[in-house]
Design an enzyme around this catalytic site. Structure first.
Site, mmCIF file in Angstrom:
data_model
loop_
_atom_site.group_PDB
_atom_site.id
_atom_site.type_symbol
_atom_site.label_atom_id
_atom_site.label_comp_id
_atom_site.label_asym_id
_atom_site.label_seq_id
_atom_site.Cartn_x
_atom_site.Cartn_y
_atom_site.Cartn_z
ATOM 1 N N GLU A 167 0.813 -1.214 0.000
ATOM 2 C CA GLU A 167 0.000 0.000 0.000
ATOM 3 C C GLU A 167 0.846 1.264 0.000
ATOM 4 O O GLU A 167 0.532 2.219 -0.705
ATOM 5 C CB GLU A 167 -0.928 0.026 1.228
ATOM 6 C CG GLU A 167 -2.014 -1.034 1.221
ATOM 7 C CD GLU A 167 -3.111 -0.756 0.196
ATOM 8 O OE1 GLU A 167 -2.897 0.063 -0.707
ATOM 9 O OE2 GLU A 167 -4.176 -1.387 0.294
HETATM 10 C C1 BLG Z 1 -10.542 0.128 -1.119
HETATM 11 C C2 BLG Z 1 -11.207 0.083 0.226
HETATM 12 C C3 BLG Z 1 -12.458 -0.747 0.178
HETATM 13 C C4 BLG Z 1 -13.360 -0.290 -0.938
HETATM 14 C C5 BLG Z 1 -12.571 -0.291 -2.223
HETATM 15 O O1 BLG Z 1 -11.437 0.577 -2.095
HETATM 16 O O2 BLG Z 1 -9.458 1.010 -1.077
HETATM 17 N N1 BLG Z 1 -10.290 -0.519 1.158
HETATM 18 C C6 BLG Z 1 -9.821 0.128 2.219
HETATM 19 O O3 BLG Z 1 -10.155 1.244 2.525
HETATM 20 C C7 BLG Z 1 -8.811 -0.596 3.054
HETATM 21 O O4 BLG Z 1 -13.137 -0.628 1.406
HETATM 22 O O5 BLG Z 1 -14.441 -1.171 -1.025
HETATM 23 S S1 BLG Z 1 -15.967 -0.713 -0.788
HETATM 24 O O6 BLG Z 1 -16.035 -0.003 0.462
HETATM 25 O O7 BLG Z 1 -16.725 -1.942 -0.792
HETATM 26 O O8 BLG Z 1 -16.290 0.153 -1.942
HETATM 27 C C8 BLG Z 1 -13.385 0.130 -3.438
HETATM 28 O O9 BLG Z 1 -13.824 1.431 -3.292
HETATM 29 C C9 BLG Z 1 -7.116 0.932 -1.196
HETATM 30 C C10 BLG Z 1 -8.400 0.702 -1.918
HETATM 31 C C11 BLG Z 1 -8.303 1.516 -3.146
HETATM 32 C C12 BLG Z 1 -6.873 1.520 -3.481
HETATM 33 N N2 BLG Z 1 -6.133 1.278 -2.251
HETATM 34 C C13 BLG Z 1 -6.641 -0.229 -0.421
HETATM 35 O O10 BLG Z 1 -6.178 -1.241 -1.270
HETATM 36 C C14 BLG Z 1 -6.370 2.787 -4.138
HETATM 37 O O11 BLG Z 1 -5.969 3.687 -3.475
HETATM 38 N N3 BLG Z 1 -6.404 2.794 -5.469
HETATM 39 C C15 BLG Z 1 -6.007 3.963 -6.229
HETATM 40 C C16 BLG Z 1 -4.639 3.788 -6.810
HETATM 41 S S2 BLG Z 1 -4.134 5.229 -7.615
HETATM 42 O O12 BLG Z 1 -3.347 6.013 -6.676
HETATM 43 O O13 BLG Z 1 -5.258 5.977 -8.049
HETATM 44 O O14 BLG Z 1 -3.341 4.762 -8.708
#
Ligand code: BLG
Length: 485
Positions: free
Chosen positions: A314
Site C-alpha cells: 500500500e
Molecule cells: C478500497 C477500500 C475498500 C473499498 C474499495 O477501495 O481502497 N479498502 C480500504 O479502505 C482498506 O473498502 O471497497 S468498498 O467499500 O466496498 O467500496 C473500493 O472502493 C485501497 C483501496 C483503493 C486503493 N487502495 C486499499 O487497497 C487505491 O488507493 N487505489 C487507487 C490507486 S491510484 O493512486 O489511483 O493509482
C-alpha cells in the site's frame, strides 16, 4: 579301494563345499553402495551450513540442498542423516571414509582439482560466479580491476581457483582465502565496507540480496557453471546412477523449479533494484512499525507478516502517502473504511495499521463459507483492494463461465473484465478497476513470502521488536537468539 573311494568322496565333498563357498563368496561379495544405503536404511550426506545449502530455523532443518536431498532419501525409502563440514577440503575429504557420508550436496561446482577424489552427478542448478562490490565505491568492470583491491573468498572454493588462475595473468592480484567465514559473512563484510570485493555464485547473492542493501554485482566473472552432487571416486556407480535418475526426474516434474523459486526466486520476483530497495526498507522503515503490526496481528489473530506485506504494497511502509483517489496512510484506508473502523487520523501509522488489520479480518470473515484457505486469504486481500461487492461480481462471472468461484486462480481471470463494459454491464456493482486487485494480491503474496523468509516465525503472544535475522548466520545459537539486523 574302499579307502580310495572314501577319500575321493571326501575330496568331492570338500571341493563341492569350497566351490559353493567361493560361489557364495562371489554372490555376497561387497554389496553395492546403493544396496549398502538401503540395508542401513540411512542416507549419509555431507553439506555446508549456509543459507543456500542447509541451516536450522525454528521449524527445524531447511535449505535448498537439504530439501532436495530429503526428496532423494524419501525416494530411496531411507532416513536422511546430515553432517556438516567446516570447509570444502574437509567436505570433500569426508567422502569415501568407512561409515562416513556417501554423498556431498553443498552447491558444488565440478573442479578439475577434485576429479581424482570424487565423481560428480548430473547438474541441477546453473549459477554464475559474480564479483560483488559495495554501492558507492568504485566498481570494477573486468578482471583487471580486481588488482589492488581487498578481496576475500572461501578457502578451497571454485572462486579461489578462479582467482588463482587470474593471478597467473595479473601477478599483483592479492586475495585472502578464509575458512572461518560463510558466504553471508563475505556479503556482510562487503556491505559494511570491511573488504572491497568478494566472489559468490549468483544463487547465493539472489538469496541474500534482501539482507544487504549496499551489496551490488560488479560483473560476472566467467561463464555460468553447473552445481552437482558428488560421491567418492572409489565408490561403484550404483548410487550415482540412482542420483542421476532422481535429478533428471526432479528437473522434469518441476521439483527443482519449485525449490529454485522458493530459495532463489526473490530477486527474480523483485528484480535486483526491487530487492535492494526492499532490503533498505526492511532495515530502515519496517522496524518503526513492526510493533504495531505485531500487536494488532495478535488482536485480530492474523500473521503479522501478512499485515506488514499489505502495508508494504500500500505505502512501502510510509505513513503519510495519499493516492490520487484520496485514499491515505500506511494501510491506505478510504475515508469510509476509516470511519467504519473507528480511525480518526488515517495518517497516524498505529491507527492505520489497527484499522487495516480490523478491516481485513472483517471482510475475510464475511466471505462465503465455501471459500477455503489459502484462497480465502487471497480473496480477502482482493476485497480489501476492490471491495467485497466487486469481488462478488467476479465470482458470479466465474460461475457463468463454468469456472470455480471459490478458487482464486479462476476468479482472478474474471476480475479484469470488471473494467470492460460488455462484462461490467451484466454485473450488480458495475465498473471497477479489476486489474488492480490481481496485481495487489500477487505482490502481497511475494512480500509475504519474503517476510516469512527473513523474519522469525511468530510466537504465541509475541510482540517483541526487531526479530529480523539472516538464516544460518548464527550457526551455534538457536535462531531466535539472532540479533536484529
Ligand atoms: C478500497 C477500500 C475498500 C473499498 C474499495 O477501495 O481502497 N479498502 C480500504 O479502505 C482498506 O473498502 O471497497 S468498498 O467499500 O466496498 O467500496 C473500493 O472502493 C485501497 C483501496 C483503493 C486503493 N487502495 C486499499 O487497497 C487505491 O488507493 N487505489 C487507487 C490507486 S491510484 O493512486 O489511483 O493509482
Amino acid at each position: 579301494m574302499f579307502a580310495h573311494t572314501a577319500l575321493r568322496q571326501r575330496c568331492a565333498k570338500w571341493l563341492f563345499a569350497t566351490g559353493l563357498f567361493l560361489l557364495l563368496g562371489a554372490c555376497v561379495e561387497k554389496p553395492s553402495t546403493l544396496e549398502r544405503v538401503k540395508e542401513d536404511g540411512v542416507l549419509r550426506v555431507v553439506t555446508r551450513n549456509s543459507p543456500a545449502t542447509y541451516f536450522q530455523d525454528r521449524n527445524g532443518e531447511t535449505g535448498f540442498e537439504y530439501e532436495l536431498v530429503q526428496h532423494f532419501a524419501d525416494d530411496l525409502g531411507v532416513k536422511l542423516q546430515i553432517e556438516t563440514a567446516d570447509n570444502l577440503d574437509e567436505l570433500y575429504g569426508s567422502l569415501g571414509k568407512p561409515a562416513g557420508p556417501v554423498l556431498a550436496a553443498a552447491g558444488l561446482v565440478s573442479s578439475a582439482r577434485r576429479q581424482a577424489q570424487v565423481k560428480y552427478s548430473h547438474p541441477y542448478l546453473e549459477v554464475t560466479p559474480q564479483v560483488i562490490y559495495r554501492n558507492g565505491r568504485p566498481r570494477p568492470t573486468e578482471a583487471k580491476g580486481l588488482v589492488g583491491k581487498k578481496i576475500m573468498v572461501l578457502k578451497g572454493s571454485s572462486h579461489a581457483d578462479q582467482l588463482a588462475e587470474l593471478k597467473k595473468q595479473y601477478p599483483a592480484l592479492q586475495y585472502e582465502e578464509s575458512d572461518a567465514v560463510e558466504v553471508v559473512d563475505l556479503l556482510r563484510m562487503v556491505d559494511e565496507g570491511q573488504i572491497d570485493l568478494t566472489l559468490v555464485d549468483s544463487n547465493e547473492l539472489a538469496m541474500n540480496q534482501v539482507y544487504f542493501p549496499n551489496v551490488r554485482v560488479a560483473f560476472d566473472l566467467g561463464e555460468s557453471r553447473d552445481q552437482r552432487w558428488a560421491v567418492a571416486a572409489g565408490e561403484d556407480n550404483s548410487l550415482l546412477n540412482e542420483i542421476n535418475e532422481f535429478l533428471d526426474k526432479s528437473q522434469k516434474n518441476g521439483t527443482l523449479q519449485r525449490l529454485k523459486d522458493r530459495y532463489y526466486g526473490h530477486v527474480d520476483v523483485l528484480g535486483y533494484v526491487g530487492a535492494y530497495t526492499f532490503a533498505q526498507h526492511l532495515q530502515q522503515r519496517l522496524p518503526k512499525y513492526e510493533k504495531h503490526f505485531k500487536s494488532y496481528a495478535k488482536v485480530e489473530q492474523v500473521d503479522w507478516r501478512l499485515l506488514a506485506a499489505i502495508g508494504y504494497q500500500e505505502s512501502m511502509w510510509q505513513p503519510e502517502v495519499t493516492s490520487k483517489t484520496g485514499v491515505r496512510g500506511l494501510m491506505m484506508l478510504t475515508q469510509r473504511t476509516a470511519q467504519a473502523m473507528g480511525v480518526s487520523n488515517r495518517l497516524d501509522p498505529r491507527q492505520s495499521i489497527q484499522g487495516g488489520a480490523k478491516y481485513f479480518m472483517k471482510i475475510k470473515a464475511e466471505l462465503d463459507d465455501s471459500i477455503q484457505e489459502p484462497d480465502r486469504t487471497w480473496f480477502a486481500l482482493a476485497a480489501y483492494n476492490v471491495g467485497s461487492g466487486h469481488l462478488e461480481d467476479a465470482r458470479t462471472l466465474a460461475k457463468r463461465e463454468k469456472l470455480n468461484p471459490n478458487k482464486w486462480l479462476d476468479v482472478k481471470k474474471m476480475l479484469p473484465r470488471l473494467a470492460q463494459k460488455q462484462w461490467y454491464r451484466q454485473t450488480k456493482y458495475g465498473y471497477a478497476r479489476g486489474g488492480e486487485p490481481v496485481h495487489f494480491v500477487a505482490n502481497i503474496r511475494r512480500y509475504y513470502d519474503i517476510l516469512t523468509w527473513v523474519t522469525q516465525p511468530q510466537l504465541e503472544g509475541e510482540v517483541a521488536e526487531g526479530n529480523l535475522h539472516v538464516p544460518g548466520v548464527n550457526k551455534d545459537k538457536p535462531a531466535e537468539q539472532s540479533p536484529p539486523m
